[in-house]
Design an enzyme around this catalytic site. Structure first.
Site, short mmCIF file in Angstrom:
data_model
loop_
_atom_site.label_atom_id
_atom_site.label_comp_id
_atom_site.label_asym_id
_atom_site.label_seq_id
_atom_site.Cartn_x
_atom_site.Cartn_y
_atom_site.Cartn_z
N PRO A 96 0.83 -1.21 0.00
CA PRO A 96 0.00 0.00 0.00
C PRO A 96 0.85 1.26 0.00
CG PRO A 96 -0.94 -1.60 1.47
CD PRO A 96 0.36 -2.19 0.99
N CYS A 97 0.47 2.22 -0.85
CA CYS A 97 1.37 3.33 -1.17
C CYS A 97 1.05 4.62 -0.45
CB CYS A 97 1.32 3.58 -2.69
SG CYS A 97 -0.33 4.02 -3.31
N GLN A 98 0.02 4.67 0.40
CA GLN A 98 -0.40 5.95 0.96
C GLN A 98 0.70 6.71 1.69
OE1 GLN A 98 -2.03 3.12 1.15
NE2 GLN A 98 -4.24 3.39 0.99
N PHE A 147 3.59 7.26 0.93
CA PHE A 147 4.54 7.89 0.02
C PHE A 147 3.84 8.60 -1.14
CE2 PHE A 147 6.20 4.05 1.92
CZ PHE A 147 7.26 4.57 2.64
#
Length: 404
Positions: free
Chosen positions: A80-82, A84
């Site tokens: 999950p990228c949140q 960054f």
């Protein structure tokens, strides 16, 4: 021969479908999201592990895949990228990054890499993972892999690069960072772009029209109508434009101040250009919208992500948007998978390139005709000013007042 994939943070399967098209076999897929897992089961017979990765042991992953340690050919996944994401910087001035509990997904990926010991690995994330001066994520992964090599006696290589999907035949401008390595130390050479704009000497970008040309009009047109405060303004914006059309620097009415809104506010697709990045959870005025001034159908969203035709969904349209918007374009995944086969496994790859790239269409229809600005918006003419510059906008001023 099918090469064996262990897939983490699989989502709706964007990476997996690309690897599948390149001759890989997903032996197990893992995800927390029940809707994503149900959609995977609906479309493929891959073994699925559903739940938080921190609660699923590496032994369970290997057992479900029917693999022993070291037998998997590739470990793939997009944690999950949140922490960054660029939108995080916009909203809070900076992202939570590694202090965010969700960043622990990087550690979980590394745990599985250590325990499974695949011949190769691929990690996908948002470009923010590699922003200059903000590279804790990249360094965490690099240091983790160095530690794995020291403890396990492996020689995992580590190469990363930000790629724009449109430069590889995907009809969507979408940047992501990819980290790829091989257990025997072979360095990965990222492929060079194959598609570009006029004068690039490359094959032309695939466009939104290339993606949609052979699709019938959606049966669910009524449910795709835009709602909310700005819905009636959308038909007055030309293809390929956004709210900036209605500023003093645009060609419409000066309803808004220059750069006072997000770029994708009232953003509309152009037939002759790639789409802009598909959002996972857009607001009511967040594009890109279809040139018919409506939301995109599920089939259209899948085409822009170069998913196989057609995946089935048994969920709401909002869930489809979320699943597709969080996914990796499958044609880009296919391209990287083909290169992994060639570089790490010594196999020849097809000369015609990825099979999931849509064909180019010779003729693109003319742009849709715009409508006049509805009278209910004309009171906004001249009421807003241009953005004064970085750190000087309304949000920054409000934060300064609150801190005083």
């Amino acid at each position: 021969m099918s090469l064996k994939v262990v897939s983490l943070f699989s989502g709706v399967g964007g990476l997996d479908y690309g690897f599948e098209a390149a001759g890989f076999e997903t032996r197990v897929a893992l995800d927390l999201d029940p809707v994503a897992c149900a959609t995977l089961r609906l479309n493929r017979n891959w073994p699925i592990l559903e739940g938080p990765i921190a609660e699923i042991s590496s032994a369970n992953i290997l057992g479900t895949a029917d693999l022993s340690v070291g037998e998997a050919d590739v470990l793939i996944g997009g944690p999950p990228c949140q922490p960054f994401s660029k939108s995080g910087y916009w909203a809070r001035g900076d992202a939570g990054r590694l202090n965010d509990p969700r960043a622990d997904t990087l550690a979980q990926y590394l745990r599985v890499l250590r325990d499974v010991m695949p011949k190769a690995f691929l990690i996908e994330n948002v470009p923010g993972l590699a922003y200059r001066g903000k590279t804790e994520g990249i360094e965490t992964i690099r240091n983790g892999i160095t530690a794995i090599n020291k403890v396990m006696g492996t020689e995992y290589s580590f190469e990363f690069k930000v790629l724009n999907a449109a430069e590889f035949g995907v009809p969507q401008m979408r940047e992501r960072v990819f980290i790829i390595g091989s257990r025997d130390g072979t360095k990965f050479e990222f492929p060079k772009p194959t598609h570009g704009g006029p004068g690039s000497g490359l094959e032309p970008f695939r466009t939104a029209w290339d993606a949609f040309a052979d699709l019938p009009r959606p049966a669910e047109l009524n449910s795709l109508q835009v709602k909310g405060k700005w819905a009636a303004l959308l038909p007055s914006i030309p293809e390929g434009q956004n709210y900036l059309w209605h500023t003093e620097r645009g060609g419409g009415q000066p309803l808004f101040g220059w750069r006072r809104r997000y770029w994708n506010f009232l953003l509309k697709l152009a037939k002759d250009k790639p789409a802009w990045t598909i959002q996972a959870q857009p607001g009511p005025a967040t594009g890109p919208f279809h040139w018919e001034s409506r939301r995109l159908s599920g089939h259209e969203l899948c085409r822009l992500q170069t998913f196989p035709d057609f995946l089935e969904f048994a969920c709401t349209r909002a869930d489809v948007q979320r699943l597709v918007g969080n996914a990796v374009p499958s044609a880009l995944a296919e391209k990287l998978a083909l290169e992994i086969r060639r570089q790490f496994f010594g196999e020849k790859i097809p000369r015609n390139g990825p099979s999931l790239i849509p064909p180019a269409h010779v003729r693109t229809p003319p742009a849709a005709i715009t409508a006049p600005v509805p009278a209910k918006y004309l009171h906004l003419v001249g009421t807003d000013s241009e953005h004064p510059g970085t750190g000087l906008g309304r949000s920054a001023s409000n934060r300064a007042v609150a801190a005083a």
